[in-house]
Enzyme design. Structure first.
Site, PDB file in Angstrom:
ATOM      1  N   GLY A 137     -10.021   8.953   6.686  1.00  0.00           N
ATOM      2  CA  GLY A 137     -10.596   8.360   7.902  1.00  0.00           C
ATOM      3  C   GLY A 137      -9.945   7.045   8.269  1.00  0.00           C
ATOM      4  O   GLY A 137     -10.600   6.133   8.775  1.00  0.00           O
ATOM      5  N   ALA A 138      -8.624   6.947   8.043  1.00  0.00           N
ATOM      6  CA  ALA A 138      -7.916   5.688   8.325  1.00  0.00           C
ATOM      7  C   ALA A 138      -7.679   5.497   9.822  1.00  0.00           C
ATOM      8  O   ALA A 138      -7.219   4.436  10.246  1.00  0.00           O
ATOM      9  CB  ALA A 138      -6.592   5.646   7.563  1.00  0.00           C
TER      10      ALA A 138
ATOM     11  N   GLY B 139     -10.145   5.419  11.812  1.00  0.00           N
ATOM     12  CA  GLY B 139     -11.371   4.775  12.283  1.00  0.00           C
ATOM     13  C   GLY B 139     -11.429   3.302  11.937  1.00  0.00           C
ATOM     14  O   GLY B 139     -10.511   2.745  11.326  1.00  0.00           O
TER      15      GLY B 139
ATOM     16  N   SER C 191     -23.841   4.293   2.937  1.00  0.00           N
ATOM     17  CA  SER C 191     -24.517   3.682   4.092  1.00  0.00           C
ATOM     18  C   SER C 191     -25.861   3.134   3.641  1.00  0.00           C
ATOM     19  O   SER C 191     -26.448   3.615   2.655  1.00  0.00           O
ATOM     20  CB  SER C 191     -24.748   4.746   5.174  1.00  0.00           C
ATOM     21  OG  SER C 191     -25.648   4.273   6.151  1.00  0.00           O
TER      22      SER C 191
ATOM     23  N   TYR D 255     -27.984  12.849   7.530  1.00  0.00           N
ATOM     24  CA  TYR D 255     -26.997  11.789   7.272  1.00  0.00           C
ATOM     25  C   TYR D 255     -27.451  10.986   6.049  1.00  0.00           C
ATOM     26  O   TYR D 255     -26.674  10.731   5.118  1.00  0.00           O
ATOM     27  CB  TYR D 255     -26.876  10.886   8.501  1.00  0.00           C
ATOM     28  CG  TYR D 255     -25.879   9.755   8.371  1.00  0.00           C
ATOM     29  CD1 TYR D 255     -24.515   9.973   8.580  1.00  0.00           C
ATOM     30  CD2 TYR D 255     -26.285   8.464   8.047  1.00  0.00           C
ATOM     31  CE1 TYR D 255     -23.594   8.928   8.473  1.00  0.00           C
ATOM     32  CE2 TYR D 255     -25.374   7.420   7.937  1.00  0.00           C
ATOM     33  CZ  TYR D 255     -24.032   7.663   8.153  1.00  0.00           C
ATOM     34  OH  TYR D 255     -23.121   6.630   8.046  1.00  0.00           O
TER      35      TYR D 255
HETATM   36  N1  LIG Z   1     -20.047   1.801  11.490  1.00  0.00           N
HETATM   37  C1  LIG Z   1     -21.134   1.660  10.757  1.00  0.00           C
HETATM   38  O1  LIG Z   1     -22.045   0.898  11.097  1.00  0.00           O
HETATM   39  C2  LIG Z   1     -21.313   2.425   9.473  1.00  0.00           C
HETATM   40  C3  LIG Z   1     -22.456   2.183   8.739  1.00  0.00           C
HETATM   41  C4  LIG Z   1     -22.640   2.870   7.550  1.00  0.00           C
HETATM   42  C5  LIG Z   1     -21.683   3.746   7.099  1.00  0.00           C
HETATM   43  N2  LIG Z   1     -20.581   3.977   7.845  1.00  0.00           N
HETATM   44  C6  LIG Z   1     -19.611   4.925   7.324  1.00  0.00           C
HETATM   45  O2  LIG Z   1     -18.311   4.388   7.415  1.00  0.00           O
HETATM   46  C7  LIG Z   1     -17.360   5.455   7.416  1.00  0.00           C
HETATM   47  C8  LIG Z   1     -16.299   5.166   8.455  1.00  0.00           C
HETATM   48  O3  LIG Z   1     -16.873   5.199   9.742  1.00  0.00           O
HETATM   49  P1  LIG Z   1     -16.542   4.105  10.875  1.00  0.00           P
HETATM   50  O4  LIG Z   1     -17.758   3.305  11.023  1.00  0.00           O
HETATM   51  O5  LIG Z   1     -15.258   3.427  10.592  1.00  0.00           O
HETATM   52  O6  LIG Z   1     -16.475   5.042  12.162  1.00  0.00           O
HETATM   53  P2  LIG Z   1     -15.213   5.643  12.937  1.00  0.00           P
HETATM   54  O7  LIG Z   1     -14.404   4.527  13.497  1.00  0.00           O
HETATM   55  O8  LIG Z   1     -15.808   6.636  13.874  1.00  0.00           O
HETATM   56  O9  LIG Z   1     -14.363   6.389  11.824  1.00  0.00           O
HETATM   57  C9  LIG Z   1     -14.724   7.659  11.332  1.00  0.00           C
HETATM   58  C10 LIG Z   1     -13.521   8.228  10.620  1.00  0.00           C
HETATM   59  O10 LIG Z   1     -13.882   9.459   9.987  1.00  0.00           O
HETATM   60  C11 LIG Z   1     -12.939  10.458  10.378  1.00  0.00           C
HETATM   61  N3  LIG Z   1     -13.592  11.778  10.404  1.00  0.00           N
HETATM   62  C12 LIG Z   1     -14.714  12.161  11.052  1.00  0.00           C
HETATM   63  N4  LIG Z   1     -14.947  13.480  10.841  1.00  0.00           N
HETATM   64  C13 LIG Z   1     -13.939  13.917  10.040  1.00  0.00           C
HETATM   65  C14 LIG Z   1     -13.601  15.174   9.466  1.00  0.00           C
HETATM   66  N5  LIG Z   1     -14.343  16.282   9.681  1.00  0.00           N
HETATM   67  N6  LIG Z   1     -12.507  15.252   8.700  1.00  0.00           N
HETATM   68  C15 LIG Z   1     -11.743  14.170   8.473  1.00  0.00           C
HETATM   69  N7  LIG Z   1     -11.985  12.947   8.983  1.00  0.00           N
HETATM   70  C16 LIG Z   1     -13.078  12.837   9.765  1.00  0.00           C
HETATM   71  C17 LIG Z   1     -12.458  10.057  11.757  1.00  0.00           C
HETATM   72  O11 LIG Z   1     -11.190  10.664  12.012  1.00  0.00           O
HETATM   73  P3  LIG Z   1     -10.610  10.946  13.516  1.00  0.00           P
HETATM   74  O12 LIG Z   1     -11.060   9.791  14.367  1.00  0.00           O
HETATM   75  O13 LIG Z   1      -9.135  11.005  13.329  1.00  0.00           O
HETATM   76  O14 LIG Z   1     -11.187  12.258  13.966  1.00  0.00           O
HETATM   77  C18 LIG Z   1     -12.359   8.549  11.589  1.00  0.00           C
HETATM   78  O15 LIG Z   1     -11.149   8.188  10.970  1.00  0.00           O
HETATM   79  C19 LIG Z   1     -18.169   6.738   7.645  1.00  0.00           C
HETATM   80  O16 LIG Z   1     -18.291   7.454   6.429  1.00  0.00           O
HETATM   81  C20 LIG Z   1     -19.527   6.237   8.094  1.00  0.00           C
HETATM   82  O17 LIG Z   1     -20.573   7.130   7.761  1.00  0.00           O
HETATM   83  C21 LIG Z   1     -20.358   3.325   9.018  1.00  0.00           C
END
Ligand SMILES: NC(=O)c1ccc[n+]([C@@H]2O[C@H](COP(=O)([O-])OP(=O)(O)OC[C@H]3O[C@@H](n4cnc5c(N)ncnc54)[C@H](OP(=O)(O)O)[C@@H]3O)[C@@H](O)[C@H]2O)c1
Length: 258
Positions: free
Chosen positions: A17-18, A20, A154, A167
């Site tokens: 997920g790099a 994101g 999370s 989730y």
């Molecule tokens: N943002 C928050 O407040 C928050 C809070 C708690 C936990 N998290 C966790 O942090 C992690 C990163 O999320 P983020 O906040 O940085 O959001 P993000 O910017 O939406 O990044 C999500 C990443 O996951 C990848 N992804 C999604 N579905 C996938 C799949 N089926 N196969 C492979 N890659 C997939 C996306 O890839 P593509 O874009 O290339 O499709 C993207 O690189 C997640 O696990 C999320 O649950 C985030």
């Protein structure tokens, strides 16, 4: 007493997920600390290509490598192929550092809105993927008696956050998996931890503060009065990589939210 080795310079870090917000911040930070990178994306290739291009031009990167891989973490075959590509491009059977970050969230109000298919889909991407990634990473880590495994969980794992029950279940599962791996593999130089963020801005999940106005994650309810940043998540991840005395821990990054 065995020698303390917290050096990450020259190690290979796999970050899913790099493309994101949190994953790209982890990639930058580990690169700045001297790690080579294997980066995955799913739908969005461009941000990862641009990130790799930028990092490879930065000073001090001589001898370091970056590879980019398209992976659906919901697919075991894709993850197995990723490890073959890592072997080909980095010459090792797996990463020294695993950051299992790719994830998917769905905001729904209640269990009645979550279908069985949706539940399975969520568990595959958010939980099963980390199991497969860890299973494929551990043999190389055990062979060299050094490894770092970090899952991006999370606050939802503890019941908080704005996402639905499936989730929360997927993220709580990650914490259980992490604690078991930490206990079983500590003697072989492998640590396992997770970070548990809440309300991190500049991400696909939470693009900005307006996105969460009126929800339980509204900035008004966050004690420090703002969203967190991907860099703050990366700070915690790098700290865990560089601190082998921490294992089996879930680090809450929530600005004081419970
Ligand atoms: N943002 C928050 O407040 C928050 C809070 C708690 C936990 N998290 C966790 O942090 C992690 C990163 O999320 P983020 O906040 O940085 O959001 P993000 O910017 O939406 O990044 C999500 C990443 O996951 C990848 N992804 C999604 N579905 C996938 C799949 N089926 N196969 C492979 N890659 C997939 C996306 O890839 P593509 O874009 O290339 O499709 C993207 O690189 C997640 O696990 C999320 O649950 C985030």
């Amino acid at each position: 007493m065995s020698k303390v080795d917290n050096e990450i310079r020259g190690r290979l870090a796999l970050i899913t997920g790099a493309s994101g917000g949190i994953g790209s911040a982890c990639a930058r930070d580990l690169w700045a600390n001297g790690a080579s990178l294997a980066l995955t994306y799913y739908n969005n290739r461009q941000p990862v290509d641009e990130l790799a291009h930028e990092l490879l031009k930065s000073p001090g990167s001589e001898g370091l490598r970056i590879s980019c891989h398209k992976v659906d973490t919901g697919s075991a075959e894709d993850i197995e192929r990723l490890f073959l590509e890592i072997k080909k491009q980095h010459g090792q059977d797996g990463p020294d550092i695993l950051i299992s970050n790719a994830g998917y969230g769905k905001r729904r109000t209640g269990i009645l809105d979550v279908s069985l298919e949706e539940f399975d889909y969520m568990i595959n991407i958010n939980l099963r993927a980390s199991f497969i990634l860890a299973k494929l990473s551990i043999p190389h880590m055990e062979a060299q008696k050094w490894g770092r495994i970090i899952f991006v969980s999370s606050i939802a794992a503890q019941g908080g956050g704005i996402n639905a029950c499936h989730y929360a279940a997927s993220k709580a599962g990650l914490t259980g998996l992490m604690k078991n791996l930490a206990m079983k593999h500590a003697k072989l130089g492998i640590t396992a931890n997770d970070i548990a963020p809440a309300m991190i801005g500049e991400t696909g999940m939470i693009p900005d503060a307006a996105f969460v106005e009126g929800t339980p994650g509204d900035v008004k309810n966050i004690p420090v009065g703002r969203l967190g940043t991907p860099q703050e998540c990366a700070n915690a991840v790098t700290m865990l990589c560089r601190t082998g005395y921490i294992t089996g821990q879930s680090i809450l990054l929530s600005g004081g939210l419970k």
